[in-house]
Design a protein around this motif. Sequence first.
Motif, PDB file in Angstrom:
ATOM      1  N   SER A   1     -11.772   4.687  -6.918  1.00 51.65           N
ATOM      2  CA  SER A   1     -11.352   5.911  -7.602  1.00 51.65           C
ATOM      3  C   SER A   1      -9.940   5.782  -8.170  1.00 51.65           C
ATOM      4  CB  SER A   1     -11.401   7.099  -6.639  1.00 51.65           C
ATOM      5  OG  SER A   1     -10.386   6.976  -5.645  1.00 51.65           O
ATOM      6  N   THR A   2      -9.647   6.634  -9.123  1.00 47.91           N
ATOM      7  CA  THR A   2      -8.284   6.712  -9.659  1.00 47.91           C
ATOM      8  C   THR A   2      -7.294   7.073  -8.562  1.00 47.91           C
ATOM      9  OG1 THR A   2      -9.127   7.363 -11.823  1.00 47.91           O
ATOM     10  CG2 THR A   2      -6.814   7.843 -11.374  1.00 47.91           C
ATOM     11  N   GLU A   3      -7.719   7.920  -7.634  1.00 47.85           N
ATOM     12  CA  GLU A   3      -6.851   8.293  -6.522  1.00 47.85           C
ATOM     13  C   GLU A   3      -6.497   7.082  -5.672  1.00 47.85           C
ATOM     14  OE1 GLU A   3      -8.690  11.760  -8.195  1.00 47.85           O
ATOM     15  OE2 GLU A   3      -9.620   9.915  -7.423  1.00 47.85           O
ATOM     16  N   GLN A   4      -7.429   6.160  -5.513  1.00 52.04           N
ATOM     17  CA  GLN A   4      -7.141   4.944  -4.756  1.00 52.04           C
ATOM     18  C   GLN A   4      -6.141   4.050  -5.477  1.00 52.04           C
ATOM     19  OE1 GLN A   4     -11.415   4.075  -4.174  1.00 52.04           O
ATOM     20  NE2 GLN A   4     -10.914   3.702  -2.027  1.00 52.04           N
ATOM     21  N   LEU A   5      -6.226   3.996  -6.799  1.00 53.95           N
ATOM     22  CA  LEU A   5      -5.247   3.225  -7.564  1.00 53.95           C
ATOM     23  C   LEU A   5      -3.848   3.802  -7.363  1.00 53.95           C
ATOM     24  CD1 LEU A   5      -7.156   2.647 -10.945  1.00 53.95           C
ATOM     25  CD2 LEU A   5      -7.390   1.444  -8.758  1.00 53.95           C
ATOM     26  N   HIS A   6      -3.749   5.113  -7.426  1.00 57.15           N
ATOM     27  CA  HIS A   6      -2.455   5.766  -7.191  1.00 57.15           C
ATOM     28  C   HIS A   6      -1.958   5.488  -5.770  1.00 57.15           C
ATOM     29  CE1 HIS A   6      -1.779   8.420 -10.780  1.00 57.15           C
ATOM     30  NE2 HIS A   6      -3.061   8.113 -10.964  1.00 57.15           N
ATOM     31  N   ALA A   7      -2.884   5.515  -4.805  1.00 59.40           N
ATOM     32  CA  ALA A   7      -2.497   5.284  -3.413  1.00 59.40           C
ATOM     33  C   ALA A   7      -1.969   3.863  -3.218  1.00 59.40           C
ATOM     34  CB  ALA A   7      -3.687   5.547  -2.489  1.00 59.40           C
ATOM     35  N   ILE A   8      -2.584   2.885  -3.902  1.00 58.81           N
ATOM     36  CA  ILE A   8      -2.079   1.511  -3.824  1.00 58.81           C
ATOM     37  C   ILE A   8      -0.650   1.457  -4.343  1.00 58.81           C
ATOM     38  CG2 ILE A   8      -2.312  -0.820  -4.776  1.00 58.81           C
ATOM     39  CD1 ILE A   8      -5.356  -0.374  -4.733  1.00 58.81           C
ATOM     40  N   TRP A   9      -0.418   2.058  -5.519  1.00 59.52           N
ATOM     41  CA  TRP A   9       0.936   2.038  -6.085  1.00 59.52           C
ATOM     42  C   TRP A   9       1.939   2.722  -5.164  1.00 59.52           C
ATOM     43  CZ3 TRP A   9       4.205  -0.321  -8.950  1.00 59.52           C
ATOM     44  CH2 TRP A   9       5.411   0.307  -9.284  1.00 59.52           C
ATOM     45  N   ASP A  10       1.514   3.858  -4.571  1.00 56.88           N
ATOM     46  CA  ASP A  10       2.447   4.605  -3.733  1.00 56.88           C
ATOM     47  C   ASP A  10       2.843   3.835  -2.482  1.00 56.88           C
ATOM     48  OD1 ASP A  10       2.699   6.750  -5.434  1.00 56.88           O
ATOM     49  OD2 ASP A  10       1.068   7.901  -4.511  1.00 56.88           O
ATOM     50  N   LEU A  11       2.009   2.891  -2.053  1.00 57.52           N
ATOM     51  CA  LEU A  11       2.403   2.009  -0.955  1.00 57.52           C
ATOM     52  C   LEU A  11       3.195   0.808  -1.455  1.00 57.52           C
ATOM     53  CD1 LEU A  11      -0.786   1.891   1.314  1.00 57.52           C
ATOM     54  CD2 LEU A  11       1.384   3.027   1.801  1.00 57.52           C
ATOM     55  N   MET A  12       2.684   0.132  -2.488  1.00 56.45           N
ATOM     56  CA  MET A  12       3.320  -1.126  -2.902  1.00 56.45           C
ATOM     57  C   MET A  12       4.719  -0.921  -3.458  1.00 56.45           C
ATOM     58  SD  MET A  12       1.298  -2.179  -6.420  1.00 56.45           S
ATOM     59  CE  MET A  12       2.556  -3.327  -7.015  1.00 56.45           C
ATOM     60  N   LYS A  13       4.993   0.251  -4.021  1.00 55.03           N
ATOM     61  CA  LYS A  13       6.323   0.498  -4.574  1.00 55.03           C
ATOM     62  C   LYS A  13       7.391   0.586  -3.491  1.00 55.03           C
ATOM     63  CE  LYS A  13       6.109   5.567  -4.605  1.00 55.03           C
ATOM     64  NZ  LYS A  13       6.017   6.782  -5.459  1.00 55.03           N
ATOM     65  N   MET A  14       6.963   0.746  -2.236  1.00 49.83           N
ATOM     66  CA  MET A  14       7.913   0.865  -1.143  1.00 49.83           C
ATOM     67  C   MET A  14       8.369  -0.490  -0.616  1.00 49.83           C
ATOM     68  SD  MET A  14       8.072   4.062  -1.229  1.00 49.83           S
ATOM     69  CE  MET A  14       9.238   4.303   0.103  1.00 49.83           C
ATOM     70  N   GLY A  15       7.697  -1.574  -1.008  1.00 46.57           N
ATOM     71  CA  GLY A  15       8.107  -2.899  -0.572  1.00 46.57           C
ATOM     72  C   GLY A  15       9.434  -3.301  -1.195  1.00 46.57           C
ATOM     73  N   PRO A  16      10.238  -4.093  -0.490  1.00 49.05           N
ATOM     74  CA  PRO A  16      11.566  -4.436  -1.003  1.00 49.05           C
ATOM     75  C   PRO A  16      11.527  -5.376  -2.200  1.00 49.05           C
ATOM     76  CG  PRO A  16      11.119  -5.625   1.035  1.00 49.05           C
ATOM     77  CD  PRO A  16       9.999  -4.648   0.855  1.00 49.05           C
ATOM     78  N   THR A  17      12.403  -5.109  -3.151  1.00 51.77           N
ATOM     79  CA  THR A  17      12.706  -6.018  -4.260  1.00 51.77           C
ATOM     80  C   THR A  17      14.219  -6.082  -4.413  1.00 51.77           C
ATOM     81  OG1 THR A  17      12.518  -4.204  -5.874  1.00 51.77           O
ATOM     82  CG2 THR A  17      10.567  -5.572  -5.529  1.00 51.77           C
ATOM     83  N   SER A  18      14.715  -7.136  -5.041  1.00 49.61           N
ATOM     84  CA  SER A  18      16.157  -7.299  -5.222  1.00 49.61           C
ATOM     85  C   SER A  18      16.725  -6.104  -5.978  1.00 49.61           C
ATOM     86  CB  SER A  18      16.443  -8.576  -6.007  1.00 49.61           C
ATOM     87  OG  SER A  18      15.945  -9.708  -5.345  1.00 49.61           O
ATOM     88  N   ALA A  19      17.713  -5.464  -5.404  1.00 53.64           N
ATOM     89  CA  ALA A  19      18.372  -4.311  -6.035  1.00 53.64           C
ATOM     90  C   ALA A  19      17.366  -3.244  -6.453  1.00 53.64           C
ATOM     91  CB  ALA A  19      19.208  -4.745  -7.235  1.00 53.64           C
TER      92      ALA A  19
END
Length: 199
Positions: free
Chosen positions: A29-47
């Motif tokens: 579902s589209t909701e699952q795509l959003h849920a993936i992004w809402d988790l993956m965006k929390m992972g650390p990246t440089s600055a």
Amino acid sequence: MTAPLDDSALDQLFRTARTYNGYTDQSVSTEQLHAIWDLMKMGPTSANMLPSRLVWCVSDEAKRKLAACCMEANATKILAAPVSVIIGMDLEFYELLPELFPHTDARSWFIGEGKEQFRRDSALRNSSLQGAYFIMAARALGLDTGPMSGFDNAAVDAAFFADKPNVKSNFISTLGHGDPSTIFDRSPRPGFDRFNTIG
């Protein structure tokens, strides 16, 4: 203090999780795509640069366009998957740093002559990290992935990022509910002593 995850969670994320070549007919579902992004965006990246730019190929038209840029075996996987995802990287990620990393002038670290390779290396490294977070987020949400190379980066960029020349493709992945009949036995994973050194 954070407690360790239990064995069932570790199995789902790592030990029994697999890279799938095919999927069941169950939709994503589209909701699952959003849920993936809402988790993956929390992972650390440089600055906190967050350079990844994702294209979620859900429609048959989008999947056909992506498949046309891939080697035949990967094209077949893309066409059959519920969703295929392009993990891209924004080479001008630094323009958003005043918003994403506001407590210092991080943008200045990446601009000026002679910084081109530094910018590209940073975009590639950190979008690859985000691609790994995408895989783990999908697994955490009960989905499976099939990350792959085996495609023409220039063709993907022309097909999907023509209006955003600062964005380049990194890798692609299928996404869905994995069909166990499409995988073979797990390849070897060597023990600690073979590939690790403690200084």
